[in-house]
Design an enzyme around this catalytic site. Structure first.
Site, PDB file in Angstrom:
ATOM      1  CB  CYS A 336      -0.995  -0.021   1.159  1.00 39.41           C
ATOM      2  SG  CYS A 336      -0.394   0.685   2.695  1.00 39.41           S
ATOM      3  CB  CYS A 339       3.458  -0.039   3.737  1.00 41.18           C
ATOM      4  SG  CYS A 339       2.369  -0.528   5.090  1.00 41.18           S
TER       5      CYS A 339
HETATM    6 ZN   LIG Z   1       0.337  -1.022   4.105  1.00 38.51          ZN
END
Ligand SMILES: [Zn+2]
Length: 418
Positions: A336, A339
């Site tokens: 994602c 992150c």
């Molecule tokens: Zn993530």
């Protein structure tokens, strides 16, 4: 309640839609193909084709209460690859209201989301949010918070009328919701029989059977015989999928999995099965093994707003001081945006303080749920689901102190833990 004029317009509009869609296609609004089945458990991978697109199952559906996930734009969710989300009829019916949604051309257009949507009936919200709700054969009577405490009634017909105006691909029947742990067997029996009667009223009131699918809801709380009566009655109706309701309401995990296991045995194999209100990672893995295809829960996005990020080893509470100097991502394995671009230290500084934190954590938690469901689907398709479940549980319980309900539920579908 709806004005007479509005009701007339709505009927006219829906009749037109129905003629139009029947002439255009004549196709079923839901086609479910089972692509792979686990050779050990009841898990399966499917493809559900709906009017607004394809959904790979088992699927987790995040809840966008009022036509949006809190802190996320529909285009961001689309970019992440989300295929379906849930919207709440009670909230949408209250604001902006069915008439505005109808004028906007339905919720898809209104919220800028052209992928599949599912709406609940509104009944559960009323019973859980409004203390004064009273259930009679006619419907759910409650005091409106918006209209100077006027008494209003949500009937099966009214719920479907609003859901027809919203236009979701899957809509839910109004059911007679009672507490899962209710000790009153007669009241549970009444709710089972009434839910079937209300289903028939919903099907009769449904104006868009060519573009929207009504799912009935199996009730009966923890009574096995009543669950059997409920499922057997509902499967006599011509519908394209089924929901298992009345769980996640405070019952023990031992009772929970047994009811899910029973219901997936009772419901037809060739139609999708939706377990309502379930979204913890461990529950998603176990219930996929028990043969459930669809899940929804507010938990992943709600917990994000409180500063909690989901990980395969459990939850990360980013409010804790120990993350103030932690310059790693929430999860190095996560794809994602959060992150990839933000550290735990940065997130620690903004969680529960700034709206941007709600967005960043919601994105991660939605991605976590999507990744988990993808792993479940891949492992079933590649014939290694039992290994996946063993490794998943071992990560979560490295000391192998597995709760007995997890061992028992998996053992019921021929799977043992390491
Ligand atoms: Zn993530």
């Amino acid at each position: 309640m709806l004005s007479r004029n509005f009701t007339y317009n709505l009927q006219y509009c829906n009749t037109f839609n129905r003629l139009f869609t029947t002439n255009m296609s004549g196709n079923k609004p839901l086609v479910f193909n089972i692509l792979s089945e686990c050779k050990t458990s009841k898990a399966r991978v499917g493809k559900m084709t709906l009017p607004h697109g394809v959904v790979d199952t088992p699927v987790f559906m995040p809840v966008g209460t009022q036509g949006t996930l809190k802190g996320m734009l529909p285009e961001q969710l689309e970019k992440m690859g989300l295929q379906i989300m849930l919207a709440n009829t009670y909230h949408l019916g209250t604001k902006p209201g069915a008439e505005v949604l109808r004028k906007a051309g339905g919720l898809h257009k209104f919220m800028n989301w052209d992928r599949p949507l599912l709406t609940d009936s509104g009944g559960f919200q009323m019973v859980s949010l409004l203390k004064l709700a009273e259930i009679t054969e006619e419907g759910v009577k409650f005091q409106s918070l918006n209209q100077q405490k006027a008494e209003v009634m949500l009937t099966p017909e009214h719920s479907i009328e609003i859901q027809n105006a919203i236009g979701a691909d899957i809509i839910m029947q109004l059911d007679d919701v009672i507490k899962t742990t209710s000790p009153d067997e007669n009241r549970v029996k009444e709710s089972v029989l009434r839910t079937t009667r209300w289903l028939d009223r919903c099907i009769k009131a449904h104006q868009n059977p060519d573009t929207q699918n009504i799912f009935p809801i199996v009730q009966g709380t923890l009574y096995k015989d009543l669950r059997i009566i409920s499922a057997n009655e509902l499967i006599k109706r011509s519908v394209n999928g089924f929901a298992i309701g009345g769980l996640s309401g405070g019952e023990s995990k031992d009772d929970f999995w047994k009811v899910v296991h029973l219901c997936t045995d009772l419901l037809p194999k060739e139609k999708p099965r939706y377990l309502m209100g379930v979204g913890f990672a461990v529950d998603l893995v176990v219930c996929s093994a028990l043969g459930v295809d669809m899940f929804d829960c507010v938990f992943p996005t709600r917990t994000a707003r409180f500063g909690c990020a989901l990980l395969s080893i459990g939850q990360l509470n980013l409010r804790k001081a120990k993350y103030a100097k932690d310059f790693g991502p929430i999860d190095p394995e996560c794809w994602c945006n959060t992150c990839k671009n933000y550290t735990r230290a940065y997130l620690h500084g903004v969680v529960t303080q700034l709206p941007v934190a709600c967005h960043l954590l919601s994105e991660h938690n939605v991605a976590f749920q999507m990744r988990l469901m993808q792993e479940i689907r891949d492992s079933v398709s590649e014939n290694r689901f039992p290994d996946f479940v063993q490794n998943f549980m071992l990560k979560l319980y490295p000391d192998k102190n597995y709760p007995s309900w997890i061992k028992d539920s998996l053992s019921a579908v021929n799977m043992e833990l390491l």
